[in-house]
Design an enzyme around this catalytic site. Structure first.
Site, PDB file in Angstrom:
ATOM      1  N   SER A 172      43.493  58.149   6.557  1.00 10.77           N
ATOM      2  CA  SER A 172      44.087  57.083   7.349  1.00 10.77           C
ATOM      3  C   SER A 172      43.085  56.567   8.385  1.00 10.77           C
ATOM      4  O   SER A 172      43.282  55.510   8.974  1.00 10.77           O
ATOM      5  CB  SER A 172      45.362  57.567   8.039  1.00 10.77           C
ATOM      6  OG  SER A 172      45.068  58.645   8.904  1.00 10.77           O
ATOM      7  N   CYS A 173      42.005  57.314   8.599  1.00  6.56           N
ATOM      8  CA  CYS A 173      40.943  56.849   9.495  1.00  6.56           C
ATOM      9  C   CYS A 173      40.220  55.655   8.864  1.00  6.56           C
ATOM     10  O   CYS A 173      40.236  55.477   7.651  1.00  6.56           O
ATOM     11  CB  CYS A 173      39.926  57.958   9.758  1.00  6.56           C
ATOM     12  SG  CYS A 173      40.639  59.428  10.527  1.00  6.56           S
ATOM     13  N   VAL A 174      39.564  54.850   9.727  1.00  5.33           N
ATOM     14  CA  VAL A 174      38.812  53.696   9.228  1.00  5.33           C
ATOM     15  C   VAL A 174      37.345  53.854   9.621  1.00  5.33           C
ATOM     16  O   VAL A 174      37.037  54.128  10.780  1.00  5.33           O
ATOM     17  CB  VAL A 174      39.376  52.373   9.797  1.00  5.33           C
ATOM     18  CG1 VAL A 174      38.498  51.187   9.406  1.00  5.33           C
ATOM     19  CG2 VAL A 174      40.806  52.149   9.303  1.00  5.33           C
ATOM     20  N   GLY A 194      41.572  53.619   5.973  1.00  6.70           N
ATOM     21  CA  GLY A 194      42.884  53.053   6.295  1.00  6.70           C
ATOM     22  C   GLY A 194      43.920  53.254   5.202  1.00  6.70           C
ATOM     23  O   GLY A 194      44.811  52.425   5.017  1.00  6.70           O
TER      24      GLY A 194
END
Lengths: 204, 167
Positions: free
Chosen positions: B21-23, B84
């Protein structure tokens, strides 16, 4: 905001991790009908970037079971996420032991069930010890990069804090040369509830 | 996780492994070998202290300042995004309810728009983890999805039609 845990609190959390993972290892051993080895659990309070490295190689592909557990009276902010990480090979040999096809719908549901049983028995032991109501949610099985799984759980549990609390233990299924990581990743609210019940309030 | 790196050394490679979910936000100067990469975890900061790149609203200006210090110029700068993802789609509990991936991406895009840096390519969304690599010397950005192979995401001579852009 930076939360610190003192040695006494970390010892208590390590003890919880030890009881939780010990109970989980016994449950797994009964489920598979084989001895399960358990390495000494760790309770680590680490900066985020180090927390990920402490768990494993972020790029490695792993099979994982994510089991969120509600803590206390259903306040969404207090939660413990139980996370099981296996190598693909280990996931496949566990499926074979249970007589199901790996990477099939049935195989995934068997892995989810392992997560369920390990997670539920671990949090059951914690609930007994602390007197907290702990509600396991349905497990979620995914095959992905270790970093993607762990960082996404940490982003949801750690929130704005800079320190992640990682309680982990390594379980080994003997005669199947299969090792897995058993992690408890509490939210800040979850840690506060646990420590509060042990008379070691988190607010320092 | 929550960190950033910048470089003006042509042989360097900047890598963010296992983005869920990190970008991963890459900033590249199209004409000079200067690039930066930040690993954003959450959309917006309320807290006073934190890792430099943890929050989108702080990571973008910080990364920009760092690459400009190495000689990159804003009018030549482009941004490339990866990550993401919605890792726990379908799970009921709070780990899934937040849809962090999409919110992270939106926050990063907003901060880049405020800074006037165009997003030229993105491998975002979906439900798989990704690893992103920036080769500083060639200004090439590539991405690998979990279980997939590494594919080019952007380089300075990409034709506009070739750009990978997920809606």
């Amino acid at each position: 905001m930076i939360t610190r845990y003192d040695e006494q609190q970390l010892d208590a959390l390590r003890e919880l991790a030890s009881i939780g993972s010990g109970t989980a290892a016994t449950a797994l051993s009964q489920m598979l009908g084989r001895p399960v080895g358990l390495a000494v659990p760790r309770a680590l309070a680490l900066p985020l970037a180090d927390a990920l490295d402490a768990v494993g190689e972020p790029d490695a592909m792993v099979a994982s079971v994510v089991l969120p557990v509600g803590v206390g009276d259903g306040d969404a902010a207090a939660e413990i996420v139980v996370l099981l990480l296996f190598s693909y090979r280990c996931a496949a040999s566990l499926c074979e032991l249970l007589g199901v096809e790996p990477r099939s719908e049935l195989g995934d549901s068997a892995l989810g069930e392992i997560g369920n049983i390990l997670g539920a028995s671990a949090v059951g032991a914690l609930a007994q010890m602390t007197g907290l109501a702990l509600e396991p949610q349905p497990p979620h099985v995914l095959y992905d990069m270790l970093g993607a799984v762990v960082a996404s759980v940490l982003a949801a549990t750690v929130g704005e804090l800079d320190v992640a609390l990682v309680l982990d233990a390594s379980l080994t299924v003997e005669e199947a040369s299969c090792g897995m990581s058993f992690l408890l990743l509490p939210t800040v609210g979850g840690v506060a509830e646990l420590l509060g019940r042990l008379g070691l309030g988190a607010e320092k | 996780m929550g960190e950033l790196a910048v470089s003006a050394a042509p042989d360097d490679e900047l890598v963010s492994m296992g983005l869920g979910s990190c970008v991963g936000v890459a900033l590249v100067d199209r004409e000079r070998a200067v690039a930066g990469l930040a690993h954003v975890m959450l959309p917006a900061a309320n807290a006073a202290y934190s890792a430099p790149a943890k929050f989108a609203d702080r990571a973008v200006p910080t990364l920009l300042a760092c690459v400009e210090r190495l000689g990159a110029r804003r009018e030549r700068m482009v941004a490339i995004l990866a990550g993401g993802a919605q890792m726990f789609a379908g799970a009921r509990a709070s780990v899934a309810g937040l849809d962090l991936g999409a919110r992270n991406e939106a926050a990063v895009r907003e901060a880049l728009a405020d800074a006037g840096v165009p997003v030229r390519a993105a491998a975002t969304g979906g439900d798989r983890g990704r690893t992103v690599r920036v080769r500083v010397g060639e200004a090439r950005v590539s991405v690998k999805e979990a279980g997939g192979v590494e594919v080019p995401l952007w380089h300075p001579h990409f034709h506009a039609d070739d750009l990978v852009e997920t809606p």
